[in-house]
Design a protein around this motif. Sequence first.
Motif, PDB file in Angstrom:
ATOM      1  N   LYS A 142       0.837  -1.202   0.000  1.00  0.00           N
ATOM      2  CA  LYS A 142       0.000   0.000   0.000  1.00  0.00           C
ATOM      3  C   LYS A 142       0.881   1.264   0.000  1.00  0.00           C
ATOM      4  CE  LYS A 142      -3.974  -0.477   2.175  1.00  0.00           C
ATOM      5  NZ  LYS A 142      -4.924  -0.536   3.307  1.00  0.00           N
ATOM      6  N   LYS A 146       0.986   4.105  -2.790  1.00  0.00           N
ATOM      7  CA  LYS A 146       0.687   5.484  -2.389  1.00  0.00           C
ATOM      8  C   LYS A 146       1.779   6.426  -2.914  1.00  0.00           C
ATOM      9  CE  LYS A 146      -0.514   8.469   1.448  1.00  0.00           C
ATOM     10  NZ  LYS A 146      -0.673   8.635   2.888  1.00  0.00           N
ATOM     11  N   ASN A 180      -5.973  11.577  -0.818  1.00  0.00           N
ATOM     12  CA  ASN A 180      -6.011  10.153  -1.184  1.00  0.00           C
ATOM     13  C   ASN A 180      -7.364   9.555  -0.844  1.00  0.00           C
ATOM     14  OD1 ASN A 180      -2.951  10.404   0.141  1.00  0.00           O
ATOM     15  ND2 ASN A 180      -3.084   9.420  -1.839  1.00  0.00           N
ATOM     16  N   ILE A 182      -9.248   5.466  -0.763  1.00  0.00           N
ATOM     17  CA  ILE A 182      -9.175   4.025  -1.034  1.00  0.00           C
ATOM     18  C   ILE A 182     -10.551   3.618  -1.546  1.00  0.00           C
ATOM     19  CG2 ILE A 182      -8.928   1.724  -0.002  1.00  0.00           C
ATOM     20  CD1 ILE A 182      -6.269   3.067   0.035  1.00  0.00           C
ATOM     21  N   ILE A 187      -6.125   2.485  -4.938  1.00  0.00           N
ATOM     22  CA  ILE A 187      -5.736   3.712  -4.245  1.00  0.00           C
ATOM     23  C   ILE A 187      -5.753   4.860  -5.258  1.00  0.00           C
ATOM     24  CG2 ILE A 187      -3.238   3.245  -4.504  1.00  0.00           C
ATOM     25  CD1 ILE A 187      -2.980   4.613  -1.687  1.00  0.00           C
ATOM     26  N   SER A 189      -4.941   9.017  -5.871  1.00  0.00           N
ATOM     27  CA  SER A 189      -4.317  10.262  -5.412  1.00  0.00           C
ATOM     28  C   SER A 189      -4.698  11.384  -6.367  1.00  0.00           C
ATOM     29  CB  SER A 189      -2.795  10.142  -5.377  1.00  0.00           C
ATOM     30  OG  SER A 189      -2.395   9.304  -4.333  1.00  0.00           O
TER      31      SER A 189
END
Lengths: 214, 95
Positions: A142, A146, A180, A182, A187, A189
């Motif tokens: 993760k 990210k 961000n 989820i 994910i 951004s």
Amino acid sequence: MLKIFALKHSTKLDSLVFQEILSYLDKGEQERILKFYRWQDAERSLLGNLIIRATICDLFQVKNSDFEVFRNEMGKPYINNMPQVFFNISHSGHWIMGAFDSFPVGIDIEQIKPLDLNMGKSILAANDYEEMLKMKAPDRLKHFYKCWTLSESYQKMLGSGVTLPLSSTNNLYDSAFFTNHIIDDYILSICSSHGLFSERIIYTDTEQLLNLIR
Amino acid sequence: MIDIARVKAVIKEDILIKRLELEDITPEEIEDNTPLFGEGLGLDSVEALDVVAGIEQIFGVKLQGISPEEFKKHLYSVETLAQFVVHKGDNQEAS
């Protein structure tokens, strides 16, 4: 206010719908889409174009034929006769996302899939890689995604491309604003030159978008 | 001197098909000049990273430290990637 749209695409489009959406695009974009090897890629790209065109028709009350979508040398789409419109598109797996604003904006979504994290050493900035190594195994993936989506959204806001290793996330946070989300195992951004993010993602579908453009 | 035909075959079979698990495409279908990203093969940015990692692992050639324009140019197709590997590989052998 920055608006974020999400479109889920999990089954193949009806061929008439595919052709209808294609007919709304510029000739060059149509040719690009028809050259994809895999139908999933062609449809994700087609639907990304639909989000752009339908949203601009709706937000600015213009007709689809009133504007053209161009691409810069790094492939970022833009509209040349509406300088106040900034947008960016990203797709991964089942999701196609669009961000629209009056200021430059970048968006990146990635499905969190297993990855050989050894390659993180030559891809992440040294401090982000070290931070990843301190984490427990399930959190490392993760963290990697990210860092990647933050960097991608920043590069996409600038309209530039990838350089490796990535800039450190600390440097990115000093250079722009980020948020961000989820979504399932994805994910997302978003990068902006201002910090006024909408917390709400607007979930849409193909029919709704087509109704805005017809 | 690295054999460019062999490099192209390895990129198609070992990196694009096996490493990226593009099960529904065969190496024969991938033309040397087909775009890999944004159109053609339609690879995404994380798959680009996997290609970079595969190139480094198999050929010992790194793409780190090059400009975004160069990065995009070298990763455009099997042809441009193979040319990059061959030239960078030759330079590494010579140095």
